[in-house]
Design a protein around this motif. Structure first.
Motif, PDB file in Angstrom:
ATOM      1  N   VAL A  92       0.859  -1.187   0.000  1.00 36.13           N
ATOM      2  CA  VAL A  92       0.000   0.000   0.000  1.00 36.13           C
ATOM      3  C   VAL A  92       0.889   1.229   0.000  1.00 36.13           C
ATOM      4  O   VAL A  92       1.674   1.452   0.927  1.00 36.13           O
ATOM      5  N   GLU A  93       0.810   1.993  -1.080  1.00 36.61           N
ATOM      6  CA  GLU A  93       1.464   3.300  -1.195  1.00 36.61           C
ATOM      7  C   GLU A  93       0.406   4.292  -1.659  1.00 36.61           C
ATOM      8  O   GLU A  93      -0.266   4.057  -2.656  1.00 36.61           O
ATOM      9  N   ARG A  94       0.296   5.384  -0.954  1.00 36.20           N
ATOM     10  CA  ARG A  94      -0.781   6.319  -1.271  1.00 36.20           C
ATOM     11  C   ARG A  94      -0.572   7.059  -2.593  1.00 36.20           C
ATOM     12  O   ARG A  94      -1.522   7.356  -3.313  1.00 36.20           O
ATOM     13  N   HIS A  95       0.694   7.374  -2.924  1.00 39.60           N
ATOM     14  CA  HIS A  95       0.936   8.262  -4.064  1.00 39.60           C
ATOM     15  C   HIS A  95       1.932   7.719  -5.090  1.00 39.60           C
ATOM     16  O   HIS A  95       1.943   8.193  -6.224  1.00 39.60           O
ATOM     17  N   GLU A  96       2.768   6.760  -4.709  1.00 40.42           N
ATOM     18  CA  GLU A  96       3.831   6.321  -5.605  1.00 40.42           C
ATOM     19  C   GLU A  96       3.740   4.816  -5.871  1.00 40.42           C
ATOM     20  O   GLU A  96       2.853   4.134  -5.363  1.00 40.42           O
ATOM     21  N   ASN A  97       4.673   4.343  -6.680  1.00 38.47           N
ATOM     22  CA  ASN A  97       4.782   2.918  -6.988  1.00 38.47           C
ATOM     23  C   ASN A  97       6.241   2.482  -6.848  1.00 38.47           C
ATOM     24  O   ASN A  97       6.761   1.746  -7.696  1.00 38.47           O
ATOM     25  N   LYS A  98       6.876   2.906  -5.770  1.00 37.95           N
ATOM     26  CA  LYS A  98       8.303   2.618  -5.583  1.00 37.95           C
ATOM     27  C   LYS A  98       8.567   1.133  -5.424  1.00 37.95           C
ATOM     28  O   LYS A  98       9.547   0.607  -5.957  1.00 37.95           O
ATOM     29  N   CYS A  99       7.722   0.455  -4.679  1.00 36.62           N
ATOM     30  CA  CYS A  99       7.981  -0.946  -4.365  1.00 36.62           C
ATOM     31  C   CYS A  99       7.972  -1.819  -5.621  1.00 36.62           C
ATOM     32  O   CYS A  99       8.869  -2.635  -5.830  1.00 36.62           O
ATOM     33  N   GLU A 100       6.962  -1.625  -6.478  1.00 35.68           N
ATOM     34  CA  GLU A 100       6.858  -2.505  -7.637  1.00 35.68           C
ATOM     35  C   GLU A 100       7.944  -2.231  -8.672  1.00 35.68           C
ATOM     36  O   GLU A 100       8.222  -3.079  -9.528  1.00 35.68           O
ATOM     37  N   LYS A 101       8.589  -1.068  -8.597  1.00 40.08           N
ATOM     38  CA  LYS A 101       9.723  -0.807  -9.485  1.00 40.08           C
ATOM     39  C   LYS A 101      10.906  -1.694  -9.132  1.00 40.08           C
ATOM     40  O   LYS A 101      11.677  -2.089 -10.010  1.00 40.08           O
ATOM     41  N   ARG A 102      11.049  -1.994  -7.844  1.00 39.34           N
ATOM     42  CA  ARG A 102      12.148  -2.865  -7.399  1.00 39.34           C
ATOM     43  C   ARG A 102      11.718  -4.328  -7.407  1.00 39.34           C
ATOM     44  O   ARG A 102      12.526  -5.217  -7.656  1.00 39.34           O
ATOM     45  N   TYR A 103      10.434  -4.568  -7.108  1.00 41.74           N
ATOM     46  CA  TYR A 103       9.916  -5.935  -7.058  1.00 41.74           C
ATOM     47  C   TYR A 103       8.761  -6.033  -8.059  1.00 41.74           C
ATOM     48  O   TYR A 103       7.602  -5.754  -7.720  1.00 41.74           O
ATOM     49  N   PRO A 104       9.046  -6.437  -9.295  1.00 42.29           N
ATOM     50  CA  PRO A 104       8.049  -6.368 -10.373  1.00 42.29           C
ATOM     51  C   PRO A 104       6.790  -7.201 -10.130  1.00 42.29           C
ATOM     52  O   PRO A 104       5.747  -6.910 -10.718  1.00 42.29           O
ATOM     53  N   ASN A 105       6.854  -8.203  -9.277  1.00 41.88           N
ATOM     54  CA  ASN A 105       5.683  -9.038  -9.019  1.00 41.88           C
ATOM     55  C   ASN A 105       4.716  -8.431  -8.009  1.00 41.88           C
ATOM     56  O   ASN A 105       3.665  -9.013  -7.732  1.00 41.88           O
ATOM     57  N   VAL A 106       5.069  -7.293  -7.471  1.00 40.56           N
ATOM     58  CA  VAL A 106       4.240  -6.652  -6.448  1.00 40.56           C
ATOM     59  C   VAL A 106       3.126  -5.835  -7.090  1.00 40.56           C
ATOM     60  O   VAL A 106       3.340  -5.112  -8.061  1.00 40.56           O
ATOM     61  N   GLN A 107       1.938  -5.937  -6.513  1.00 39.02           N
ATOM     62  CA  GLN A 107       0.787  -5.130  -6.927  1.00 39.02           C
ATOM     63  C   GLN A 107       0.617  -3.977  -5.942  1.00 39.02           C
ATOM     64  O   GLN A 107       0.587  -4.196  -4.727  1.00 39.02           O
ATOM     65  N   LEU A 167      -5.385   0.253   2.457  1.00 37.67           N
ATOM     66  CA  LEU A 167      -5.471  -1.071   3.054  1.00 37.67           C
ATOM     67  C   LEU A 167      -6.827  -1.699   2.746  1.00 37.67           C
ATOM     68  O   LEU A 167      -6.920  -2.903   2.512  1.00 37.67           O
ATOM     69  N   GLU A 168      -7.875  -0.884   2.733  1.00 36.85           N
ATOM     70  CA  GLU A 168      -9.210  -1.390   2.464  1.00 36.85           C
ATOM     71  C   GLU A 168      -9.275  -2.079   1.096  1.00 36.85           C
ATOM     72  O   GLU A 168      -9.824  -3.187   0.964  1.00 36.85           O
ATOM     73  N   SER A 169      -8.700  -1.456   0.081  1.00 42.97           N
ATOM     74  CA  SER A 169      -8.755  -2.048  -1.254  1.00 42.97           C
ATOM     75  C   SER A 169      -7.926  -3.317  -1.340  1.00 42.97           C
ATOM     76  O   SER A 169      -8.318  -4.285  -2.007  1.00 42.97           O
ATOM     77  N   LEU A 170      -6.803  -3.352  -0.653  1.00 43.80           N
ATOM     78  CA  LEU A 170      -5.975  -4.563  -0.631  1.00 43.80           C
ATOM     79  C   LEU A 170      -6.722  -5.722   0.015  1.00 43.80           C
ATOM     80  O   LEU A 170      -6.714  -6.846  -0.488  1.00 43.80           O
ATOM     81  N   LEU A 171      -7.389  -5.439   1.140  1.00 44.79           N
ATOM     82  CA  LEU A 171      -8.134  -6.486   1.838  1.00 44.79           C
ATOM     83  C   LEU A 171      -9.355  -6.928   1.040  1.00 44.79           C
ATOM     84  O   LEU A 171      -9.710  -8.108   1.031  1.00 44.79           O
ATOM     85  N   GLU A 172     -10.002  -5.999   0.366  1.00 45.08           N
ATOM     86  CA  GLU A 172     -11.170  -6.345  -0.455  1.00 45.08           C
ATOM     87  C   GLU A 172     -10.798  -7.334  -1.552  1.00 45.08           C
ATOM     88  O   GLU A 172     -11.591  -8.217  -1.910  1.00 45.08           O
ATOM     89  N   GLU A 173      -9.613  -7.210  -2.110  1.00 44.45           N
ATOM     90  CA  GLU A 173      -9.166  -8.108  -3.175  1.00 44.45           C
ATOM     91  C   GLU A 173      -8.460  -9.354  -2.642  1.00 44.45           C
ATOM     92  O   GLU A 173      -7.979 -10.172  -3.429  1.00 44.45           O
ATOM     93  N   ASP A 174      -8.371  -9.472  -1.314  1.00 45.93           N
ATOM     94  CA  ASP A 174      -7.744 -10.641  -0.696  1.00 45.93           C
ATOM     95  C   ASP A 174      -6.354 -10.883  -1.291  1.00 45.93           C
ATOM     96  O   ASP A 174      -6.014 -11.984  -1.732  1.00 45.93           O
ATOM     97  N   ALA A 175      -5.541  -9.825  -1.283  1.00 48.02           N
ATOM     98  CA  ALA A 175      -4.261  -9.856  -1.984  1.00 48.02           C
ATOM     99  C   ALA A 175      -3.133 -10.488  -1.185  1.00 48.02           C
ATOM    100  O   ALA A 175      -2.050 -10.725  -1.728  1.00 48.02           O
ATOM    101  N   ALA A 176      -3.340 -10.764   0.117  1.00 45.59           N
ATOM    102  CA  ALA A 176      -2.262 -11.315   0.943  1.00 45.59           C
ATOM    103  C   ALA A 176      -2.845 -12.009   2.159  1.00 45.59           C
ATOM    104  O   ALA A 176      -3.985 -11.752   2.560  1.00 45.59           O
ATOM    105  N   ASP A 177      -2.038 -12.883   2.739  1.00 48.45           N
ATOM    106  CA  ASP A 177      -2.417 -13.580   3.975  1.00 48.45           C
ATOM    107  C   ASP A 177      -1.691 -13.037   5.194  1.00 48.45           C
ATOM    108  O   ASP A 177      -2.162 -13.187   6.318  1.00 48.45           O
TER     109      ASP A 177
END
Length: 351
Positions: free
Chosen positions: A39-54, A59-69
């Protein structure tokens, strides 16, 4: 609770410096975890380093999509409790960056919620795996210095100018006590248990400071005194640890090597990770002998390896939420002591 299989889908909530430099690399090198969401509010820094990251914006949207355990929360302290509670309520396991919550009552509520749902909820206490602290533990276990009378733990720096970090702003859970104090008190309690009383001096020393930037906290164990202190106006060497016993003393300067390695962008891999060079070792002062004492290798990787082993194979947790609650209650007693100018005694039944 649904059975998990390796690698466990893992998400990081918030991607500031600590998440980017430490949490993400540690999760990435753990074979039983898979960093899949952030969860990043404004950027996409994480997925630039880890391409498999969404990347998600909340947090609400991540939990709604059941993206992690497994949800790892690294946001500012004031958001820890509501975010951890939200994740637990929908059946997610949770790791929260220290101090876990601002108030011990909040942490107790999370503990009850996690227990009722059969979920993991714990706190990231990486400095339990510092090489110097592991060395202190070894000296205590081997009784190298005999009966211990005192342990001083310092974390001093020279930062006379105020910064832009949220910890220095006028926000809940700010200040150095909730930051470094959490680490140092956790180490002391792990080494000696819960103290009989707490005395503290907590101050704002820099001009225009709105958050505490100095503390001197004494945990009294009767025949043993343990002191944790940190300040940002210290431009001279002070020992990281000073351990005094009947048979001698141990003194150690300098921080664990892992922090500098993370800041330099080094990947936490290989047998040399966390190994300190001999010139930085501490010194053992015995009655008739003075010698360098090897620093044990530190290893923050153990934390997430243990989280995965607990979730997959029910191995015992190395860091528990109950321990974090004890530390929070000691911090609350320290602030009370500093405010009232008196020693705070442990209550019957604990803090």
């Amino acid at each position: 609770m649904m059975k998990l299989f390796a690698p466990i889908r893992t998400a990081i909530i918030g991607f500031g410096a600590v998440a980017e430099k430490m949490h993400a690399p540690l999760i990435d090198v753990c074979p039983d975890l898979a960093l899949q969401a952030v969860v990043e509010r404004h950027e996409n820094k994480c997925e630039k380093r880890y391409p498999n990251v969404q990347t998600y914006r909340s947090l609400e949207s991540l939990l709604e999509e059941d993206a992690a355990d497994l949800i790892v929360i690294t946001t500012p302290n004031e958001f820890h409790f509501p975010m951890a509670k939200m994740a637990l309520e929908v059946g997610k396991h949770v790791v929260v960056d220290k101090p876990v919550t601002i108030f011990s009552k909040e942490a107790e509520e999370l503990q009850e919620l996690a227990s009722n749902k059969g979920l993991l909820c714990t706190v990231f206490q990486n400095r339990r795996f510092d090489g110097d602290f592991k060395t202190i533990q070894s000296l205590l276990q081997q009784e190298t210095l005999g009966r211990i009378i005192s342990l001083e733990s310092h974390f001093d720096r020279f930062r006379p100018q105020l910064g832009e970090n949220w910890r220095e702003k006028n926000v809940p859970g700010n200040g150095v006590t909730y930051d470094l104090g959490t680490h140092l008190i956790d180490q002391l309690v792990l080494a000696f248990g819960s103290p009989l009383s707490v005395w503290a001096d907590i101050r704002m020393q820099r001009t225009h400071a709105v958050a505490d930037d100095y503390f001197d906290i004494v945990l009294d164990y009767g025949s043993l005194k343990a002191k944790a202190t940190a300040g940002v106006m210290v431009n001279a060497p002070t020992p990281k640890f000073l351990l005094l016993g009947e048979k001698g003393s141990y003194q150690k300067f300098g921080l664990d090597v892992q922090e500098a390695a993370f800041k330099a962008g080094q990947r936490p891999e290989g047998e040399s990770w966390g190994v300190e060079e001999p010139k930085k070792w501490g010194t053992l002062y015995l009655e008739n002998e003075t010698k360098q004492w090897p620093t044990l290798a530190g290893d923050y990787r153990v934390f997430y390896q243990n989280i995965a082993a607990h979730l997959l194979r029910n191995e015992e947790l190395l860091v528990t939420l109950q321990e974090a609650i004890t530390v929070l209650k000691i911090i609350e007693a320290a602030f009370q002591s500093a405010h009232e100018g008196r020693k705070i005694l442990k209550k019957e039944g604990g803090w």
